[in-house]
Write an enzyme that holds these catalytic residues in place. Sequence first.
Site, PDB file in Angstrom:
ATOM      1  CD  GLU A  40      -3.011  -0.679  -0.108  1.00 19.28           C
ATOM      2  OE1 GLU A  40      -3.066   0.466  -0.577  1.00 19.28           O
ATOM      3  OE2 GLU A  40      -3.657  -1.629  -0.592  1.00 19.28           O
ATOM      4  CE1 TYR A 123      -7.106   3.188  -0.584  1.00 22.02           C
ATOM      5  CE2 TYR A 123      -4.764   3.490  -0.102  1.00 22.02           C
ATOM      6  CZ  TYR A 123      -5.774   2.828  -0.770  1.00 22.02           C
ATOM      7  OH  TYR A 123      -5.475   1.784  -1.592  1.00 22.02           O
ATOM      8  CG  ASP A 141      -8.029   4.823  -4.022  1.00 22.36           C
ATOM      9  OD1 ASP A 141      -9.211   4.648  -4.429  1.00 22.36           O
ATOM     10  OD2 ASP A 141      -7.089   4.133  -4.438  1.00 22.36           O
ATOM     11  CB  CYS A 205     -18.529  -1.959 -16.271  1.00 16.74           C
ATOM     12  SG  CYS A 205     -18.689  -1.527 -14.526  1.00 16.74           S
TER      13      CYS A 205
HETATM   14  S1  SF4 Z   1     -20.619   1.469 -16.059  1.00 15.26           S
HETATM   15 FE1  SF4 Z   1     -18.859   2.589 -16.795  1.00 15.26          FE
HETATM   16  S2  SF4 Z   1     -18.813   4.484 -15.657  1.00 15.26           S
HETATM   17 FE2  SF4 Z   1     -20.206   3.102 -14.607  1.00 15.26          FE
HETATM   18  S3  SF4 Z   1     -18.939   2.123 -13.050  1.00 15.26           S
HETATM   19 FE3  SF4 Z   1     -18.873   0.802 -14.830  1.00 15.26          FE
HETATM   20  S4  SF4 Z   1     -17.084   1.451 -16.011  1.00 15.26           S
HETATM   21 FE4  SF4 Z   1     -17.557   3.050 -14.522  1.00 15.26          FE
END
Ligand code: SF4
Length: 371
Positions: A40, A123, A141, A205
């Site tokens: 860290e 943190y 962070d 994501c």
């Molecule tokens: S959808 Fe896109 S902007 Fe939203 S958390 Fe996931 S990567 Fe980040």
Amino acid sequence: MLTGPALARFQKSLLAWFRESQRDLPWRRTRDPYRVWLSEIMLQQTRVAAVIPYYERFLERFPTVKELAEAPEDEVLRLWSGLGYYSRARNLQNAARQIVERHGGEFPRAPGQALALPGIGAYTAAAILSIAYQAKMAVLDGNVARVLARLGAVRGDLRANGRWLELQKTADTLLDEEAPGDWNEAMMELGATLCTPRSPQCLICPLTGFCEARKKGLTEEIPAKRVKRERVEIALAALVLVDARGKTLLLPPPQKREQAGAGEAADVPTLVSRMWHFPTIPVRREAAKVELRKFAQTSIFRGGKCGSEWQALKPVRHAVTFRAITIYPFLARAAGLPRIAGTKILPLEEVSELAISSLTRKVARAAEKAI
Ligand code: SF4
């Protein structure tokens, strides 16, 4: 704010993604608090790829807190040399000494005790205690703040008054208390790999369905750009004195906030990172040689002859946060080097083996090339 089943789905999605896709990093193969702590500290302001070899070398030499606590500071700094922000290494060793003296050699579990150690802020304490001891503490962070701001479509400067505190509250609420260490690492990993400052990879994501910025088409606008501090140009001149046997003279690491010695300006100690360094002074660029010569004459040679031939070496540039530093090194050949208490006289080619900053290393290399 997510609650109930929606929060559970959110947590499950992120943790599943993390457990499947996380990068294999050396400090992720352990829960040992000393190793987690070291990683860290090294990772502060420093890229993962740059940290790995330092982390491995450091642990090879100091496999335990005790060995780090007992080592000469010079050796710790030598192993840190090139990683920058050397106060981190000093704080690390001071904290190691406190851990040995007050906590039986084990990183303390109590947040108050962890925060009392040098170099440990909110943190870092949350990261170490959650990863090593599963403490229910959420990290915040820059990476995590960006993810949270996008998830909640939070506009404005994230570090502005009150907003950071709000983000910390959000982080606390979202924390998976069953797996706080993994959770924190997952949030950081998402920020480092997918939810990056530019062009976040929303399509892959795991949180895309929960993300307000994504829904509103604001991912490029959040977080708001920070107003950058204006760049400050700093000119320094460094003197590489070399005698007939190829030996040179270095000044010792200046003490923090010590009155500048031997004619040094007060800000030079910060710029040379409080490590062994060539005599260095701030100068006006156009008068670098004249001013350095005068300094050498009065402070190094104390009125004696300060070398006959002076050769200007290639300037060395270095950036530290908002400071753009240019060092103008001069190689001066002298019949003999002055004896000054506390200084070091050694062969020029051995300078790189000492605990020195990358600036000093670059100056030493420039001088070696010129000889
Ligand atoms: S959808 Fe896109 S902007 Fe939203 S958390 Fe996931 S990567 Fe980040």
